[in-house]
Design an enzyme around this catalytic site. Structure first.
Site, PDB file in Angstrom:
ATOM      1  N   ASP A   1       0.791  -1.286  -0.065  1.00  0.00           N
ATOM      2  CA  ASP A   1       0.020  -0.052   0.027  1.00  0.00           C
ATOM      3  C   ASP A   1       0.962   1.036  -0.058  1.00  0.00           C
ATOM      4  O   ASP A   1       1.542   1.559   0.735  1.00  0.00           O
ATOM      5  CB  ASP A   1      -0.866   0.025   1.386  1.00  0.00           C
ATOM      6  CG  ASP A   1      -1.719   1.089   1.321  1.00  0.00           C
ATOM      7  OD1 ASP A   1      -1.621   2.274   0.709  1.00  0.00           O
ATOM      8  OD2 ASP A   1      -2.657   1.149   2.074  1.00  0.00           O
TER       9      ASP A   1
ATOM     10  N   SER B   1      -1.162  14.043 -14.369  1.00  0.00           N
ATOM     11  CA  SER B   1      -2.220  13.855 -15.257  1.00  0.00           C
ATOM     12  C   SER B   1      -2.553  15.298 -15.798  1.00  0.00           C
ATOM     13  O   SER B   1      -2.072  16.218 -15.456  1.00  0.00           O
ATOM     14  CB  SER B   1      -3.373  13.659 -14.398  1.00  0.00           C
ATOM     15  OG  SER B   1      -4.572  13.497 -15.110  1.00  0.00           O
TER      16      SER B   1
ATOM     17  N   TYR C   1      -9.296  15.074  -6.886  1.00  0.00           N
ATOM     18  CA  TYR C   1      -8.088  14.550  -7.833  1.00  0.00           C
ATOM     19  C   TYR C   1      -7.220  15.449  -8.571  1.00  0.00           C
ATOM     20  O   TYR C   1      -6.120  15.348  -8.723  1.00  0.00           O
ATOM     21  CB  TYR C   1      -8.968  13.497  -8.727  1.00  0.00           C
ATOM     22  CG  TYR C   1      -7.855  12.737  -9.685  1.00  0.00           C
ATOM     23  CD1 TYR C   1      -7.260  11.722  -9.204  1.00  0.00           C
ATOM     24  CD2 TYR C   1      -8.114  13.212 -11.080  1.00  0.00           C
ATOM     25  CE1 TYR C   1      -6.609  11.028 -10.090  1.00  0.00           C
ATOM     26  CE2 TYR C   1      -6.962  12.526 -11.993  1.00  0.00           C
ATOM     27  CZ  TYR C   1      -6.139  11.462 -11.536  1.00  0.00           C
ATOM     28  OH  TYR C   1      -5.493  10.826 -12.325  1.00  0.00           O
TER      29      TYR C   1
ATOM     30  N   LYS D   1      -3.043  15.965  -8.347  1.00  0.00           N
ATOM     31  CA  LYS D   1      -2.104  15.889  -9.472  1.00  0.00           C
ATOM     32  C   LYS D   1      -1.322  17.044  -9.794  1.00  0.00           C
ATOM     33  O   LYS D   1      -0.341  17.243 -10.203  1.00  0.00           O
ATOM     34  CB  LYS D   1      -2.992  15.257 -10.796  1.00  0.00           C
ATOM     35  CG  LYS D   1      -3.573  14.134 -10.567  1.00  0.00           C
ATOM     36  CD  LYS D   1      -2.204  12.951 -10.375  1.00  0.00           C
ATOM     37  CE  LYS D   1      -2.930  11.652 -10.458  1.00  0.00           C
ATOM     38  NZ  LYS D   1      -1.764  10.498 -10.382  1.00  0.00           N
TER      39      LYS D   1
HETATM   40  N1  LIG Z   1      -6.597   6.155 -16.847  1.00  0.00           N
HETATM   41  C1  LIG Z   1      -6.577   7.400 -17.019  1.00  0.00           C
HETATM   42  O1  LIG Z   1      -7.406   8.157 -17.925  1.00  0.00           O
HETATM   43  C2  LIG Z   1      -5.443   8.174 -16.428  1.00  0.00           C
HETATM   44  C3  LIG Z   1      -5.184   9.602 -17.148  1.00  0.00           C
HETATM   45  C4  LIG Z   1      -4.246  10.220 -16.278  1.00  0.00           C
HETATM   46  C5  LIG Z   1      -3.385   9.890 -15.083  1.00  0.00           C
HETATM   47  N2  LIG Z   1      -3.844   8.623 -14.835  1.00  0.00           N
HETATM   48  C6  LIG Z   1      -2.961   8.153 -13.410  1.00  0.00           C
HETATM   49  O2  LIG Z   1      -2.315   6.902 -14.041  1.00  0.00           O
HETATM   50  C7  LIG Z   1      -1.800   6.197 -12.805  1.00  0.00           C
HETATM   51  C8  LIG Z   1      -2.249   4.749 -13.136  1.00  0.00           C
HETATM   52  O3  LIG Z   1      -3.587   4.545 -13.131  1.00  0.00           O
HETATM   53  P1  LIG Z   1      -4.444   3.614 -14.184  1.00  0.00           P
HETATM   54  O4  LIG Z   1      -5.124   4.360 -15.081  1.00  0.00           O
HETATM   55  O5  LIG Z   1      -3.438   2.751 -14.884  1.00  0.00           O
HETATM   56  O6  LIG Z   1      -5.516   2.988 -13.310  1.00  0.00           O
HETATM   57  P2  LIG Z   1      -5.682   1.377 -12.739  1.00  0.00           P
HETATM   58  O7  LIG Z   1      -6.855   1.161 -12.000  1.00  0.00           O
HETATM   59  O8  LIG Z   1      -5.607   0.489 -14.005  1.00  0.00           O
HETATM   60  O9  LIG Z   1      -4.332   1.111 -11.834  1.00  0.00           O
HETATM   61  C9  LIG Z   1      -3.957   1.545 -10.600  1.00  0.00           C
HETATM   62  C10 LIG Z   1      -3.231   0.581 -10.029  1.00  0.00           C
HETATM   63  O10 LIG Z   1      -2.730   1.124  -8.835  1.00  0.00           O
HETATM   64  C11 LIG Z   1      -3.016   0.230  -7.619  1.00  0.00           C
HETATM   65  N3  LIG Z   1      -3.260   0.918  -6.471  1.00  0.00           N
HETATM   66  C12 LIG Z   1      -4.456   1.704  -6.071  1.00  0.00           C
HETATM   67  N4  LIG Z   1      -4.149   2.460  -4.880  1.00  0.00           N
HETATM   68  C13 LIG Z   1      -2.876   1.487  -4.401  1.00  0.00           C
HETATM   69  C14 LIG Z   1      -2.071   1.797  -3.292  1.00  0.00           C
HETATM   70  N5  LIG Z   1      -2.602   2.461  -2.152  1.00  0.00           N
HETATM   71  N6  LIG Z   1      -0.846   1.103  -3.230  1.00  0.00           N
HETATM   72  C15 LIG Z   1      -0.554   0.386  -4.365  1.00  0.00           C
HETATM   73  N7  LIG Z   1      -1.267   0.083  -5.144  1.00  0.00           N
HETATM   74  C16 LIG Z   1      -2.327   0.956  -5.394  1.00  0.00           C
HETATM   75  C17 LIG Z   1      -4.385  -0.494  -8.087  1.00  0.00           C
HETATM   76  O11 LIG Z   1      -4.457  -1.823  -7.390  1.00  0.00           O
HETATM   77  C18 LIG Z   1      -4.142  -0.672  -9.738  1.00  0.00           C
HETATM   78  O12 LIG Z   1      -3.422  -1.920  -9.904  1.00  0.00           O
HETATM   79  C19 LIG Z   1      -2.711   6.971 -11.797  1.00  0.00           C
HETATM   80  O13 LIG Z   1      -1.782   7.643 -10.908  1.00  0.00           O
HETATM   81  C20 LIG Z   1      -3.614   7.807 -12.316  1.00  0.00           C
HETATM   82  O14 LIG Z   1      -4.165   8.909 -11.500  1.00  0.00           O
HETATM   83  C21 LIG Z   1      -4.771   7.882 -15.227  1.00  0.00           C
END
Ligand SMILES: NC(=O)c1ccc[n+]([C@@H]2O[C@H](COP(=O)([O-])OP(=O)(O)OC[C@H]3O[C@@H](n4cnc5c(N)ncnc54)[C@H](O)[C@@H]3O)[C@@H](O)[C@H]2O)c1
Length: 251
Positions: free
Chosen positions: A63, A142, A155, A159
């Site tokens: 975590d 982001s 959120y 970021k």
């Molecule tokens: N998907 C989008 O549209 C988008 C856009 C911009 C930025 N992001 C950022 O990209 C990053 C990855 O997100 P994603 O879109 O791949 O989502 P996702 O849900 O596919 O992956 C996120 C991962 O983080 C893990 N996670 C969550 N909380 C956690 C914790 N406390 N400790 C350890 N692991 C934890 C989850 O288990 C999951 O495997 C994030 O920081 C998100 O804010 C996503």
């Protein structure tokens, strides 16, 4: 093999962007510690990567908002692979798209713990061990931190903090030759997509796509390509940048 011999930690690598980054890093020669809350999915990603190259990956249930977990993840990477070159702080959390006053206090706290405090915890444990030559930290921010839109206020704010932290960390760690950058992805198809959209309908997706000049969502491969460049020695003169991977969304 642009990361041959390097050791990387990628948080949140059981899914989405982090999984894409871990896969790309292993295929470029790195050894990767996958640190994620989800044990089942994280073990599966590590097993698939080890089937491609024996001992290329390890999973540690982590975590990222907890200091003790972060310490164990970093120590495990160093013990398993003999050093530490690259840290990718990718794990993230968001509240569902809704008016800012409807977000609960627990949601607010969790967003800042997972998205921002995790970087504080990670740098405290990683910086003393990061390779003096080629050490790199990459934070996943982001477009939300650059061009905030209604419905994701807390959120978006988290970021924004990631982007400012990245720049401040970059100047503070520069004397140690450790580079710190961040990526600003636009909406991608991952585990978080429907939470960002709030109402995940074809109409809502079309409305969002209309704001991206290149006309598509980002993919884990897009984010992995940018992460690979910024984490590799090819970017050795680049620190403190917030690189949009957004098809022109922030213009
Ligand atoms: N998907 C989008 O549209 C988008 C856009 C911009 C930025 N992001 C950022 O990209 C990053 C990855 O997100 P994603 O879109 O791949 O989502 P996702 O849900 O596919 O992956 C996120 C991962 O983080 C893990 N996670 C969550 N909380 C956690 C914790 N406390 N400790 C350890 N692991 C934890 C989850 O288990 C999951 O495997 C994030 O920081 C998100 O804010 C996503």
């Amino acid at each position: 093999m642009r990361l041959e011999g390097k050791v990387a930690i990628v948080t949140g690598a059981a899914s989405g962007f982090g999984k894409g980054i871990a896969e790309r890093f292993v295929r470029e020669g790195a050894s990767v510690l996958i640190a994620d809350l989800s044990a089942e999915a994280g073990e599966a990603v590590a097993a698939a990567l080890n089937a491609e190259r024996p001992d290329a990956a390890r999973f540690v249930r982590t975590d990222v908002s907890r200091d003790a977990d972060t310490a164990v993840a970093i120590a495990t990477a160093i013990e398993a692979f003999g050093g530490l070159d690259i840290v990718v702080n990718n794990a993230g959390y968001t509240h569902r798209n809704k008016p800012m006053a409807e977000v609960t206090e627990d949601e607010f706290d969790r967003i800042f713990a997972v998205n921002v405090k995790s970087i504080f915890l990670s740098v405290r444990h990683a910086a003393p061990h990061l390779a003096a030559k080629g050490g790199s930290i990459l934070n996943i921010a982001s477009t939300a931190g650059l061009r905030p839109r209604p419905g994701l206020t807390w959120y978006n704010s988290s970021k924004g903090a990631v982007i400012t932290a990245t720049k401040s960390m970059a100047v503070e760690l520069a004397p140690k030759q450790i580079r710190v950058n961040c990526l600003c992805p636009v909406l991608g198809q991952t585990g978080m997509t429907s939470t960002f959209l709030g109402e995940d309908t074809p109409e809502r997706r079309a409305q969002f796509l209309a704001t991206i000049p290149l006309g598509r969502m980002s993919t884990p491969e897009d984010i992995a390509n940018a992460a690979l460049y910024l984490s590799s020695d090819e970017a050795s003169m680049i620190t403190g940048v917030a690189l949009e991977v957004d098809g022109g969304r922030c213009i």
